[in-house]
Design an enzyme around this catalytic site. Structure first.
Site, PDB file in Angstrom:
ATOM      1  N   HIS A 122       0.850  -1.199   0.000  1.00 33.73           N
ATOM      2  CA  HIS A 122       0.000   0.000   0.000  1.00 33.73           C
ATOM      3  C   HIS A 122       0.879   1.239   0.000  1.00 33.73           C
ATOM      4  O   HIS A 122       1.661   1.435   0.931  1.00 33.73           O
ATOM      5  CB  HIS A 122      -0.825   0.079   1.288  1.00 33.73           C
ATOM      6  CG  HIS A 122      -1.931  -0.902   1.368  1.00 33.73           C
ATOM      7  ND1 HIS A 122      -2.975  -0.743   2.252  1.00 33.73           N
ATOM      8  CD2 HIS A 122      -2.183  -2.041   0.697  1.00 33.73           C
ATOM      9  CE1 HIS A 122      -3.817  -1.763   2.114  1.00 33.73           C
ATOM     10  NE2 HIS A 122      -3.354  -2.562   1.179  1.00 33.73           N
ATOM     11  N   ARG A 147      -0.369  -0.679  -4.593  1.00 35.81           N
ATOM     12  CA  ARG A 147      -1.675  -0.022  -4.579  1.00 35.81           C
ATOM     13  C   ARG A 147      -1.457   1.442  -4.238  1.00 35.81           C
ATOM     14  O   ARG A 147      -0.693   1.744  -3.316  1.00 35.81           O
ATOM     15  CB  ARG A 147      -2.535  -0.696  -3.505  1.00 35.81           C
ATOM     16  CG  ARG A 147      -3.948  -0.195  -3.431  1.00 35.81           C
ATOM     17  CD  ARG A 147      -4.674  -0.783  -2.243  1.00 35.81           C
ATOM     18  NE  ARG A 147      -4.686   0.166  -1.142  1.00 35.81           N
ATOM     19  CZ  ARG A 147      -5.554   0.138  -0.120  1.00 35.81           C
ATOM     20  NH1 ARG A 147      -6.470  -0.815  -0.065  1.00 35.81           N
ATOM     21  NH2 ARG A 147      -5.508   1.030   0.836  1.00 35.81           N
ATOM     22  N   TYR A 159     -10.534   7.142   2.757  1.00 34.54           N
ATOM     23  CA  TYR A 159     -10.063   5.774   2.924  1.00 34.54           C
ATOM     24  C   TYR A 159      -8.645   5.616   2.356  1.00 34.54           C
ATOM     25  O   TYR A 159      -8.340   6.116   1.273  1.00 34.54           O
ATOM     26  CB  TYR A 159     -11.006   4.790   2.200  1.00 34.54           C
ATOM     27  CG  TYR A 159     -10.349   3.453   2.095  1.00 34.54           C
ATOM     28  CD1 TYR A 159     -10.301   2.622   3.209  1.00 34.54           C
ATOM     29  CD2 TYR A 159      -9.689   3.062   0.938  1.00 34.54           C
ATOM     30  CE1 TYR A 159      -9.619   1.425   3.164  1.00 34.54           C
ATOM     31  CE2 TYR A 159      -9.003   1.859   0.885  1.00 34.54           C
ATOM     32  CZ  TYR A 159      -8.973   1.055   2.001  1.00 34.54           C
ATOM     33  OH  TYR A 159      -8.281  -0.123   1.967  1.00 34.54           O
ATOM     34  N   ASP A 210      -7.977   0.905  -4.914  1.00 30.71           N
ATOM     35  CA  ASP A 210      -9.155   0.411  -4.189  1.00 30.71           C
ATOM     36  C   ASP A 210     -10.209   1.519  -4.137  1.00 30.71           C
ATOM     37  O   ASP A 210      -9.987   2.558  -3.514  1.00 30.71           O
ATOM     38  CB  ASP A 210      -8.731   0.012  -2.765  1.00 30.71           C
ATOM     39  CG  ASP A 210      -9.784  -0.808  -2.029  1.00 30.71           C
ATOM     40  OD1 ASP A 210     -10.932  -0.857  -2.517  1.00 30.71           O
ATOM     41  OD2 ASP A 210      -9.454  -1.390  -0.975  1.00 30.71           O
ATOM     42  N   HIS A 212     -13.073   0.978  -2.760  1.00 32.19           N
ATOM     43  CA  HIS A 212     -13.695   0.695  -1.463  1.00 32.19           C
ATOM     44  C   HIS A 212     -15.223   0.895  -1.480  1.00 32.19           C
ATOM     45  O   HIS A 212     -15.788   1.577  -0.624  1.00 32.19           O
ATOM     46  CB  HIS A 212     -13.030   1.517  -0.349  1.00 32.19           C
ATOM     47  CG  HIS A 212     -12.850   0.729   0.914  1.00 32.19           C
ATOM     48  ND1 HIS A 212     -13.795   0.716   1.896  1.00 32.19           N
ATOM     49  CD2 HIS A 212     -11.854  -0.072   1.336  1.00 32.19           C
ATOM     50  CE1 HIS A 212     -13.382  -0.069   2.887  1.00 32.19           C
ATOM     51  NE2 HIS A 212     -12.214  -0.566   2.565  1.00 32.19           N
ATOM     52  N   GLU A 236     -10.281  -2.144  -7.546  1.00 28.98           N
ATOM     53  CA  GLU A 236     -10.868  -3.012  -6.513  1.00 28.98           C
ATOM     54  C   GLU A 236     -12.183  -2.463  -5.973  1.00 28.98           C
ATOM     55  O   GLU A 236     -12.334  -1.248  -5.797  1.00 28.98           O
ATOM     56  CB  GLU A 236      -9.838  -3.124  -5.380  1.00 28.98           C
ATOM     57  CG  GLU A 236     -10.338  -3.845  -4.155  1.00 28.98           C
ATOM     58  CD  GLU A 236      -9.245  -3.918  -3.087  1.00 28.98           C
ATOM     59  OE1 GLU A 236      -8.052  -3.779  -3.421  1.00 28.98           O
ATOM     60  OE2 GLU A 236      -9.596  -4.101  -1.917  1.00 28.98           O
ATOM     61  N   GLU A 262     -13.536  -8.638  -0.651  1.00 30.83           N
ATOM     62  CA  GLU A 262     -12.932  -8.804   0.673  1.00 30.83           C
ATOM     63  C   GLU A 262     -13.996  -8.941   1.761  1.00 30.83           C
ATOM     64  O   GLU A 262     -13.708  -9.469   2.823  1.00 30.83           O
ATOM     65  CB  GLU A 262     -11.956  -7.671   0.989  1.00 30.83           C
ATOM     66  CG  GLU A 262     -12.610  -6.318   1.099  1.00 30.83           C
ATOM     67  CD  GLU A 262     -11.598  -5.177   1.239  1.00 30.83           C
ATOM     68  OE1 GLU A 262     -10.572  -5.205   0.533  1.00 30.83           O
ATOM     69  OE2 GLU A 262     -11.851  -4.280   2.049  1.00 30.83           O
ATOM     70  N   ARG A 283     -11.402 -11.544  -4.051  1.00 29.22           N
ATOM     71  CA  ARG A 283     -10.663 -11.155  -2.844  1.00 29.22           C
ATOM     72  C   ARG A 283     -11.115 -11.876  -1.586  1.00 29.22           C
ATOM     73  O   ARG A 283     -10.495 -11.730  -0.535  1.00 29.22           O
ATOM     74  CB  ARG A 283     -10.764  -9.648  -2.648  1.00 29.22           C
ATOM     75  CG  ARG A 283     -10.076  -8.977  -3.766  1.00 29.22           C
ATOM     76  CD  ARG A 283      -9.624  -7.596  -3.622  1.00 29.22           C
ATOM     77  NE  ARG A 283      -9.384  -7.031  -2.341  1.00 29.22           N
ATOM     78  CZ  ARG A 283      -8.232  -7.105  -1.648  1.00 29.22           C
ATOM     79  NH1 ARG A 283      -7.213  -7.775  -2.149  1.00 29.22           N
ATOM     80  NH2 ARG A 283      -8.119  -6.514  -0.491  1.00 29.22           N
ATOM     81  N   HIS A 312      -7.395 -10.729   0.153  1.00 33.39           N
ATOM     82  CA  HIS A 312      -7.320  -9.647   1.125  1.00 33.39           C
ATOM     83  C   HIS A 312      -6.190  -9.970   2.116  1.00 33.39           C
ATOM     84  O   HIS A 312      -6.063 -11.101   2.551  1.00 33.39           O
ATOM     85  CB  HIS A 312      -8.672  -9.619   1.852  1.00 33.39           C
ATOM     86  CG  HIS A 312      -8.898  -8.469   2.753  1.00 33.39           C
ATOM     87  ND1 HIS A 312      -9.851  -8.521   3.747  1.00 33.39           N
ATOM     88  CD2 HIS A 312      -8.343  -7.251   2.829  1.00 33.39           C
ATOM     89  CE1 HIS A 312      -9.869  -7.362   4.385  1.00 33.39           C
ATOM     90  NE2 HIS A 312      -8.968  -6.570   3.852  1.00 33.39           N
ATOM     91  N   GLU A 339      -2.386  -9.454  -1.223  1.00 33.70           N
ATOM     92  CA  GLU A 339      -2.189  -8.159  -0.556  1.00 33.70           C
ATOM     93  C   GLU A 339      -1.246  -8.326   0.644  1.00 33.70           C
ATOM     94  O   GLU A 339      -1.334  -9.314   1.373  1.00 33.70           O
ATOM     95  CB  GLU A 339      -3.546  -7.620  -0.062  1.00 33.70           C
ATOM     96  CG  GLU A 339      -3.471  -6.251   0.581  1.00 33.70           C
ATOM     97  CD  GLU A 339      -4.859  -5.718   0.978  1.00 33.70           C
ATOM     98  OE1 GLU A 339      -5.797  -6.520   1.138  1.00 33.70           O
ATOM     99  OE2 GLU A 339      -5.001  -4.483   1.116  1.00 33.70           O
ATOM    100  N   TRP A 402     -18.704   3.018   3.399  1.00 35.59           N
ATOM    101  CA  TRP A 402     -17.311   3.356   3.751  1.00 35.59           C
ATOM    102  C   TRP A 402     -16.379   2.475   2.954  1.00 35.59           C
ATOM    103  O   TRP A 402     -16.601   1.299   2.817  1.00 35.59           O
ATOM    104  CB  TRP A 402     -17.053   3.157   5.251  1.00 35.59           C
ATOM    105  CG  TRP A 402     -15.595   3.409   5.527  1.00 35.59           C
ATOM    106  CD1 TRP A 402     -14.944   4.605   5.559  1.00 35.59           C
ATOM    107  CD2 TRP A 402     -14.581   2.422   5.776  1.00 35.59           C
ATOM    108  NE1 TRP A 402     -13.602   4.430   5.794  1.00 35.59           N
ATOM    109  CE2 TRP A 402     -13.361   3.091   5.931  1.00 35.59           C
ATOM    110  CE3 TRP A 402     -14.604   1.020   5.858  1.00 35.59           C
ATOM    111  CZ2 TRP A 402     -12.144   2.430   6.170  1.00 35.59           C
ATOM    112  CZ3 TRP A 402     -13.420   0.354   6.109  1.00 35.59           C
ATOM    113  CH2 TRP A 402     -12.196   1.056   6.273  1.00 35.59           C
TER     114      TRP A 402
HETATM  115  O1  EZ4 Z   1     -10.756  -1.688   4.599  1.00 34.12           O
HETATM  116  O2  EZ4 Z   1      -9.194  -4.564   6.010  1.00 34.12           O
HETATM  117  O3  EZ4 Z   1      -7.942  -3.684   0.512  1.00 34.12           O
HETATM  118  N1  EZ4 Z   1      -7.938  -3.523   1.688  1.00 34.12           N
HETATM  119  C1  EZ4 Z   1      -8.936  -2.962   2.376  1.00 34.12           C
HETATM  120  C2  EZ4 Z   1      -8.785  -2.883   3.874  1.00 34.12           C
HETATM  121  C3  EZ4 Z   1     -10.138  -2.958   4.570  1.00 34.12           C
HETATM  122  C4  EZ4 Z   1      -9.978  -3.421   5.996  1.00 34.12           C
HETATM  123  C5  EZ4 Z   1     -11.343  -3.658   6.640  1.00 34.12           C
HETATM  124  O4  EZ4 Z   1     -11.245  -4.391   7.797  1.00 34.12           O
HETATM  125  O5  EZ4 Z   1      -9.898  -2.536   1.775  1.00 34.12           O
HETATM  126  O6  EZ4 Z   1      -8.113  -1.693   4.215  1.00 34.12           O
HETATM  127 CO    CO Z   2     -10.007  -3.294  -0.197  1.00 34.78          CO
END
Ligand code: EZ4
Ligand code: CO
Length: 402
Positions: A122, A147, A159, A210, A212, A236, A262, A283, A312, A339, A402
């Site tokens: 990340h 990422r 995020y 991501d 998210h 993602e 995930e 994932r 994940h 990941e 979120w």
């Molecule tokens: O938000 O693991 O790709 N990774 C993610 C993570 C998730 C957390 C949630 O528990 O999206 O950061």
């Molecule tokens: Co994610």
């Protein structure tokens, strides 16, 4: 061999983890991860109050029958709490099998299909410049896949971006924190971010992003299309996936590869996505997807539709899950990428392990079973601390994903 005892350990070495230890009459024990971020105590109770009494006295080699007993036998099927508890049992039993047969778990899943497992890191920053610096730092550490997330002009937090100078950790102590969201501002920003990353680092690095779960399918289609010139490895969780047909809309608009799942906990969360070839990477991982027994079947089903795994591997998946994932990734034919969000030193000390990172790849090691342990004495120094994932509101105050 018989299961004689099982205990649930709840500890917070840097963050909360729930760990199941299953013991046998031959002195061999196995570990399973039961961590469900922000809902840890629900899984602990499910295990202690409802699962453990049913598995004492059973043969730990019967992973298939015990899985079916806990899934079909509960009458109430699926859901993250149930499936995480089943996963904890299943992974602990595979650990026992490996130790009893004196072989690493990857040998029980088909043996080595590859020498090492490509992982992605990340990188993040409060703005594009800071994100580029973090990409450079991870590239220097040897990562071949990164990422990239950055702060969005006009939003106070988002995020994937660390708040201060520390590392990014999604769960925060206390009650849920509130973040701001605007899809308009986000969509305006992200193509610029990746244009800058490619201009600076060239084509060689694998780049991931991501979303998210924040976009509507047509918005995700637009983003995927605008990111096409930058050749992402994947985009993602573009949209919440309860509506599997939503991905048909995205697929119709872009060739950017799609990863999702995930938060999935069963093959039934993904079977339309897979059989319609609406996604490229799945994932759903061991700890939330019912363990090795269910993921092996799911991965084999996905392979028939050209879908690869992309497990994940955030910090809320304990070193027990990381170890199990690396054995699985080493063996399964349709592995894609893994990941890797490194744990804190406190976490690593509580869970001594034989897996290693080297030059952008990870290796499960050759210890029998999973090759991970739990230092219960040290864990006792870190009592559970209430923590939650954040919630998100649009700029007008509406609660959103979120
Ligand atoms: O938000 O693991 O790709 N990774 C993610 C993570 C998730 C957390 C949630 O528990 O999206 O950061
Ligand atoms: Co994610």
């Amino acid at each position: 061999m018989k299961i004689t005892n099982a205990t649930v350990n709840i500890a917070s070495p840097g963050r909360n983890f729930v760990t199941l230890k299953i013991e046998t009459d031959e002195g061999i024990y196995g570990l399973g991860d039961g961590t469900l971020n922000g809902r840890e105590l629900a899984v602990a109770s499910y295990l202690t109050d409802h699962v453990i009494p049913c598995i004492i006295g059973r043969d730990p080699f019967q992973t298939e029958d015990i899985w079916q007993y806990l899934y079909r036998g509960a009458y109430w099927r699926r859901g993250p709490v149930t499936m995480t508890a089943i996963a904890a049992v299943d992974v602990a039993l595979w650990d026992i099998k490996g130790k009893a047969l004196n072989t690493p778990v990857y040998n029980l899943l088909g043996g080595k299909s590859r020498d090492g497992v490509m992982v992605y890191a990340h990188a993040n920053g409060k703005d594009v410049d800071a994100a580029l610096e973090d990409v450079a730092r991870h590239k220097d550490l040897g990562y071949k896949a990164i990422r990239v997330q950055s702060g969005i002009p006009g939003l106070s937090s988002t995020y994937g971006v660390a708040k201060g100078t520390g590392r990014y950790e999604p769960a925060e102590r206390g009650l849920p924190h509130e973040y701001e969201w605007s899809s308009e501002l986000y969509l305006r920003h992200v193509p610029n971010l990746f244009e800058r990353v490619r201009a600076e680092f060239g084509e060689e690095l694998h780049l991931l992003h991501d979303c998210h779960h924040r976009l509507a399918p047509i918005e995700a289609g637009r983003l995927g299309k605008e990111l096409e010139p930058f050749h992402l490895f994947w985009m993602e969780d573009p949209t919440p996936a309860e509506l599997q047909e939503g991905f048909k809309v995205i697929r119709g608009h872009t060739t950017t590869p799609i990863a999702v799942g995930e938060v999935f906990n069963s093959v039934w969360d993904a079977h339309e996505l897979i059989r319609n070839q609406w996604i490229d990477y799945l994932r759903m991982t061991l700890v939330h997807g019912g363990g090795i027994t269910h993921l092996k079947k799911t991965a084999d089903f996905a392979a028939m539709y050209h879908v690869r795994t992309g497990f994940h591997g955030a910090t809320d998946l304990s070193p027990v899950t990381m170890a199990a994932a690396l054995h699985f990734d080493t063996a399964v034919h349709n592995f894609g990428i893994q990941e890797h969000m490194p744990h804190t030193d406190e976490t690593d000390a509580v869970f001594p392990h034989s897996y290693k990172f080297r030059d952008g790849m990870m290796y499960p090691g050759d210890a029998p079973g999973l090759g991970v342990d739990l230092d219960e004495k040290l864990a006792a120094k870190y009592p559970y601390q209430r923590a939650y994932l954040p919630v998100n509101r649009k700029l007008d105050g509406t609660l959103t994903d979120w």
